[in-house]
Design a protein around this motif. Structure first.
Motif, PDB file in Angstrom:
ATOM      1  N   LEU A  15       0.834  -1.196   0.000  1.00 35.93           N
ATOM      2  CA  LEU A  15       0.000   0.000   0.000  1.00 35.93           C
ATOM      3  C   LEU A  15       0.876   1.257   0.000  1.00 35.93           C
ATOM      4  CD1 LEU A  15      -2.899   1.161   0.190  1.00 35.93           C
ATOM      5  CD2 LEU A  15      -2.637   1.100   2.669  1.00 35.93           C
ATOM      6  N   GLU A  16       1.915   1.277   0.825  1.00 38.07           N
ATOM      7  CA  GLU A  16       2.793   2.443   0.922  1.00 38.07           C
ATOM      8  C   GLU A  16       3.554   2.690  -0.377  1.00 38.07           C
ATOM      9  OE1 GLU A  16       2.870  -0.158   3.189  1.00 38.07           O
ATOM     10  OE2 GLU A  16       1.541   0.884   4.591  1.00 38.07           O
ATOM     11  N   GLU A  17       3.863   1.641  -1.111  1.00 42.51           N
ATOM     12  CA  GLU A  17       4.605   1.795  -2.358  1.00 42.51           C
ATOM     13  C   GLU A  17       3.759   2.408  -3.479  1.00 42.51           C
ATOM     14  OE1 GLU A  17       7.942  -1.726  -1.957  1.00 42.51           O
ATOM     15  OE2 GLU A  17       5.907  -2.278  -2.563  1.00 42.51           O
ATOM     16  N   LEU A  18       2.468   2.589  -3.228  1.00 41.97           N
ATOM     17  CA  LEU A  18       1.642   3.275  -4.216  1.00 41.97           C
ATOM     18  C   LEU A  18       2.049   4.744  -4.354  1.00 41.97           C
ATOM     19  CD1 LEU A  18      -1.882   1.675  -3.709  1.00 41.97           C
ATOM     20  CD2 LEU A  18      -0.172   1.194  -5.471  1.00 41.97           C
ATOM     21  N   SER A  19       2.918   5.208  -3.466  1.00 46.65           N
ATOM     22  CA  SER A  19       3.485   6.553  -3.645  1.00 46.65           C
ATOM     23  C   SER A  19       4.249   6.615  -4.970  1.00 46.65           C
ATOM     24  CB  SER A  19       4.401   6.927  -2.481  1.00 46.65           C
ATOM     25  OG  SER A  19       5.496   6.029  -2.398  1.00 46.65           O
ATOM     26  N   ASN A  20       4.828   5.488  -5.392  1.00 47.13           N
ATOM     27  CA  ASN A  20       5.494   5.437  -6.703  1.00 47.13           C
ATOM     28  C   ASN A  20       4.487   5.609  -7.839  1.00 47.13           C
ATOM     29  OD1 ASN A  20       8.155   5.028  -5.785  1.00 47.13           O
ATOM     30  ND2 ASN A  20       7.740   2.853  -5.484  1.00 47.13           N
ATOM     31  N   THR A  21       3.328   5.005  -7.691  1.00 42.33           N
ATOM     32  CA  THR A  21       2.275   5.155  -8.693  1.00 42.33           C
ATOM     33  C   THR A  21       1.835   6.616  -8.764  1.00 42.33           C
ATOM     34  OG1 THR A  21       1.522   2.907  -8.228  1.00 42.33           O
ATOM     35  CG2 THR A  21       0.002   4.317  -9.437  1.00 42.33           C
ATOM     36  N   GLU A  22       1.739   7.258  -7.603  1.00 41.98           N
ATOM     37  CA  GLU A  22       1.379   8.683  -7.569  1.00 41.98           C
ATOM     38  C   GLU A  22       2.399   9.512  -8.355  1.00 41.98           C
ATOM     39  OE1 GLU A  22       0.167  12.118  -4.325  1.00 41.98           O
ATOM     40  OE2 GLU A  22       1.438  10.458  -3.662  1.00 41.98           O
ATOM     41  N   GLY A  38      -6.597  13.906 -20.797  1.00 41.18           N
ATOM     42  CA  GLY A  38      -6.434  14.645 -19.550  1.00 41.18           C
ATOM     43  C   GLY A  38      -5.007  14.739 -19.024  1.00 41.18           C
ATOM     44  N   GLY A  39      -4.067  14.039 -19.619  1.00 42.99           N
ATOM     45  CA  GLY A  39      -2.668  14.137 -19.192  1.00 42.99           C
ATOM     46  C   GLY A  39      -2.395  13.437 -17.882  1.00 42.99           C
ATOM     47  N   THR A  40      -1.867  14.174 -16.919  1.00 39.55           N
ATOM     48  CA  THR A  40      -1.533  13.567 -15.631  1.00 39.55           C
ATOM     49  C   THR A  40      -2.808  13.159 -14.906  1.00 39.55           C
ATOM     50  OG1 THR A  40      -1.495  15.704 -14.530  1.00 39.55           O
ATOM     51  CG2 THR A  40       0.615  14.884 -15.391  1.00 39.55           C
ATOM     52  N   VAL A  41      -2.643  12.260 -13.934  1.00 43.63           N
ATOM     53  CA  VAL A  41      -3.777  11.752 -13.165  1.00 43.63           C
ATOM     54  C   VAL A  41      -3.488  11.992 -11.684  1.00 43.63           C
ATOM     55  CG1 VAL A  41      -5.103   9.689 -12.572  1.00 43.63           C
ATOM     56  CG2 VAL A  41      -4.238   9.976 -14.902  1.00 43.63           C
ATOM     57  N   SER A  42      -4.423  12.605 -11.006  1.00 41.09           N
ATOM     58  CA  SER A  42      -4.278  12.831  -9.569  1.00 41.09           C
ATOM     59  C   SER A  42      -4.479  11.508  -8.826  1.00 41.09           C
ATOM     60  CB  SER A  42      -5.319  13.859  -9.112  1.00 41.09           C
ATOM     61  OG  SER A  42      -5.255  14.006  -7.714  1.00 41.09           O
ATOM     62  N   PHE A  43      -3.500  11.156  -8.004  1.00 40.82           N
ATOM     63  CA  PHE A  43      -3.579   9.893  -7.265  1.00 40.82           C
ATOM     64  C   PHE A  43      -3.053  10.103  -5.839  1.00 40.82           C
ATOM     65  CE2 PHE A  43      -2.038   5.423  -6.474  1.00 40.82           C
ATOM     66  CZ  PHE A  43      -3.292   4.828  -6.475  1.00 40.82           C
ATOM     67  N   PRO A  44      -3.791  10.912  -5.035  1.00 40.66           N
ATOM     68  CA  PRO A  44      -3.356  11.181  -3.668  1.00 40.66           C
ATOM     69  C   PRO A  44      -3.515   9.956  -2.767  1.00 40.66           C
ATOM     70  CG  PRO A  44      -5.527  12.093  -4.018  1.00 40.66           C
ATOM     71  CD  PRO A  44      -5.058  11.560  -5.360  1.00 40.66           C
ATOM     72  N   ALA A  45      -2.863   9.988  -1.634  1.00 40.36           N
ATOM     73  CA  ALA A  45      -2.882   8.873  -0.678  1.00 40.36           C
ATOM     74  C   ALA A  45      -4.295   8.492  -0.255  1.00 40.36           C
ATOM     75  CB  ALA A  45      -2.025   9.219   0.539  1.00 40.36           C
ATOM     76  N   THR A  46      -5.213   9.422  -0.329  1.00 42.01           N
ATOM     77  CA  THR A  46      -6.601   9.118   0.055  1.00 42.01           C
ATOM     78  C   THR A  46      -7.257   8.107  -0.889  1.00 42.01           C
ATOM     79  OG1 THR A  46      -7.363  11.063  -1.177  1.00 42.01           O
ATOM     80  CG2 THR A  46      -6.986  11.337   1.208  1.00 42.01           C
ATOM     81  N   PHE A  51      -7.850   1.793  -4.329  1.00 41.75           N
ATOM     82  CA  PHE A  51      -7.111   1.248  -5.471  1.00 41.75           C
ATOM     83  C   PHE A  51      -6.520  -0.117  -5.117  1.00 41.75           C
ATOM     84  CE2 PHE A  51      -3.267   0.531  -7.930  1.00 41.75           C
ATOM     85  CZ  PHE A  51      -3.681   0.793  -9.223  1.00 41.75           C
ATOM     86  N   TYR A  52      -5.925  -0.206  -3.947  1.00 41.90           N
ATOM     87  CA  TYR A  52      -5.311  -1.464  -3.522  1.00 41.90           C
ATOM     88  C   TYR A  52      -6.351  -2.588  -3.492  1.00 41.90           C
ATOM     89  CZ  TYR A  52      -1.712  -4.352  -1.461  1.00 41.90           C
ATOM     90  OH  TYR A  52      -0.773  -5.330  -1.255  1.00 41.90           O
ATOM     91  N   ASP A  53      -7.493  -2.308  -2.900  1.00 41.23           N
ATOM     92  CA  ASP A  53      -8.568  -3.310  -2.821  1.00 41.23           C
ATOM     93  C   ASP A  53      -9.083  -3.696  -4.203  1.00 41.23           C
ATOM     94  OD1 ASP A  53      -8.368  -3.273  -0.067  1.00 41.23           O
ATOM     95  OD2 ASP A  53     -10.110  -1.960   0.215  1.00 41.23           O
ATOM     96  N   GLU A  54      -9.247  -2.721  -5.090  1.00 40.53           N
ATOM     97  CA  GLU A  54      -9.810  -2.962  -6.413  1.00 40.53           C
ATOM     98  C   GLU A  54      -8.820  -3.562  -7.415  1.00 40.53           C
ATOM     99  OE1 GLU A  54     -13.018  -2.457  -7.834  1.00 40.53           O
ATOM    100  OE2 GLU A  54     -13.498  -2.511  -5.703  1.00 40.53           O
ATOM    101  N   TYR A  55      -7.559  -3.176  -7.331  1.00 45.39           N
ATOM    102  CA  TYR A  55      -6.600  -3.552  -8.370  1.00 45.39           C
ATOM    103  C   TYR A  55      -5.543  -4.550  -7.932  1.00 45.39           C
ATOM    104  CZ  TYR A  55      -8.560  -0.180 -11.529  1.00 45.39           C
ATOM    105  OH  TYR A  55      -9.419   0.487 -12.360  1.00 45.39           O
ATOM    106  N   ILE A  56      -5.254  -4.611  -6.654  1.00 43.10           N
ATOM    107  CA  ILE A  56      -4.166  -5.485  -6.212  1.00 43.10           C
ATOM    108  C   ILE A  56      -4.709  -6.700  -5.474  1.00 43.10           C
ATOM    109  CG2 ILE A  56      -2.055  -5.614  -4.826  1.00 43.10           C
ATOM    110  CD1 ILE A  56      -1.692  -2.585  -5.577  1.00 43.10           C
ATOM    111  N   ASP A  57      -5.695  -6.505  -4.624  1.00 40.07           N
ATOM    112  CA  ASP A  57      -6.296  -7.633  -3.906  1.00 40.07           C
ATOM    113  C   ASP A  57      -7.488  -8.195  -4.675  1.00 40.07           C
ATOM    114  OD1 ASP A  57      -4.613  -7.861  -1.781  1.00 40.07           O
ATOM    115  OD2 ASP A  57      -5.854  -6.730  -0.378  1.00 40.07           O
ATOM    116  N   ASN A  58      -7.408  -8.214  -5.984  1.00 34.82           N
ATOM    117  CA  ASN A  58      -8.515  -8.648  -6.833  1.00 34.82           C
ATOM    118  C   ASN A  58      -7.991  -9.714  -7.793  1.00 34.82           C
ATOM    119  OD1 ASN A  58     -10.462  -8.881  -8.877  1.00 34.82           O
ATOM    120  ND2 ASN A  58     -11.116  -6.764  -8.631  1.00 34.82           N
ATOM    121  N   PRO A  59      -8.506 -10.934  -7.705  1.00 31.83           N
ATOM    122  CA  PRO A  59      -7.975 -12.012  -8.548  1.00 31.83           C
ATOM    123  C   PRO A  59      -8.211 -11.850 -10.049  1.00 31.83           C
ATOM    124  CG  PRO A  59      -9.902 -12.759  -7.333  1.00 31.83           C
ATOM    125  CD  PRO A  59      -9.584 -11.379  -6.823  1.00 31.83           C
ATOM    126  N   SER A  60      -9.055 -10.909 -10.457  1.00 35.26           N
ATOM    127  CA  SER A  60      -9.274 -10.707 -11.895  1.00 35.26           C
ATOM    128  C   SER A  60      -8.422  -9.559 -12.442  1.00 35.26           C
ATOM    129  CB  SER A  60     -10.753 -10.445 -12.181  1.00 35.26           C
ATOM    130  OG  SER A  60     -11.137  -9.190 -11.670  1.00 35.26           O
TER     131      SER A  60
END
Length: 163
Positions: A15-22, A38-46, A51-60
């Motif tokens: 979860l903390e390494e998502l700072s790299n994604t930001e 739209g260019g850049t994408v806002s991805f704050p810690a909030t 994101f982690y639940d939807e994209y990383i802890d998701n078997p699909s």
């Protein structure tokens, strides 16, 4: 999980390494390809926990950070199943400052090997902008073929048996 290939390794981020994604999504040179949308994408810690639940802890869905062998974050590679394409859709981004070092090639090679051989995915597509010549060239090196196009993008496909 770590997957090593030549000059890079893929790692499922914490979860903390998502700072790299930001950093990746917020870098204007890296996200230049996305200017039409739209260019850049806002991805704050909030947003990270959702994101982690939807994209990383998701078997699909499959999501990895890409690191060089010195342990420096250079990008991301992922896919998710998208009903409208009836297929997994590829996503790969390399930080602008690390482009031209074969990181995308090495990461894509390992990622495709993983999803086809370990996860038994049968097909993956990428809807890529017409002006992304480097990206199109990279995908074609792996055997992706054009199966459709719109005014906005080409749709390229790779089947497991063609990998």
């Amino acid at each position: 999980m770590k997957l090593l290939n030549k000059g890079i390794y893929l790692k499922v981020p914490t979860l903390e390494e998502l700072s790299n994604t930001e950093l990746l999504l917020g870098d204007s040179k890296t996200m230049e390809f996305n200017k039409k949308w739209g260019g850049t994408v806002s991805f704050p810690a909030t947003k990270w926990e959702f994101f982690y639940d939807e994209y990383i802890d998701n078997p699909s869905r499959y999501y990895f950070h890409i690191y060089n062998l010195d342990g420096v974050f250079v990008g991301e590679v992922s896919s998710r199943f998208k009903e409208s394409f009836n297929s997994y859709v590829l996503n790969i981004k390399i930080m602008y400052m690390f482009r031209g070092n074969k990181h995308a090639f090495d990461a894509l090679e390992k990622f495709l090997e993983y999803i086809f051989e370990t996860e038994n995915v049968s097909r993956i597509v990428d809807n890529i902008g017409h002006d992304s010549t480097a990206g199109i060239s990279l995908l074609k090196q792996f055997g992706f073929i054009e199966i459709d196009q719109t005014d906005e993008y080409l749709l390229l496909e790779l089947k497991k048996e063609d990998f």
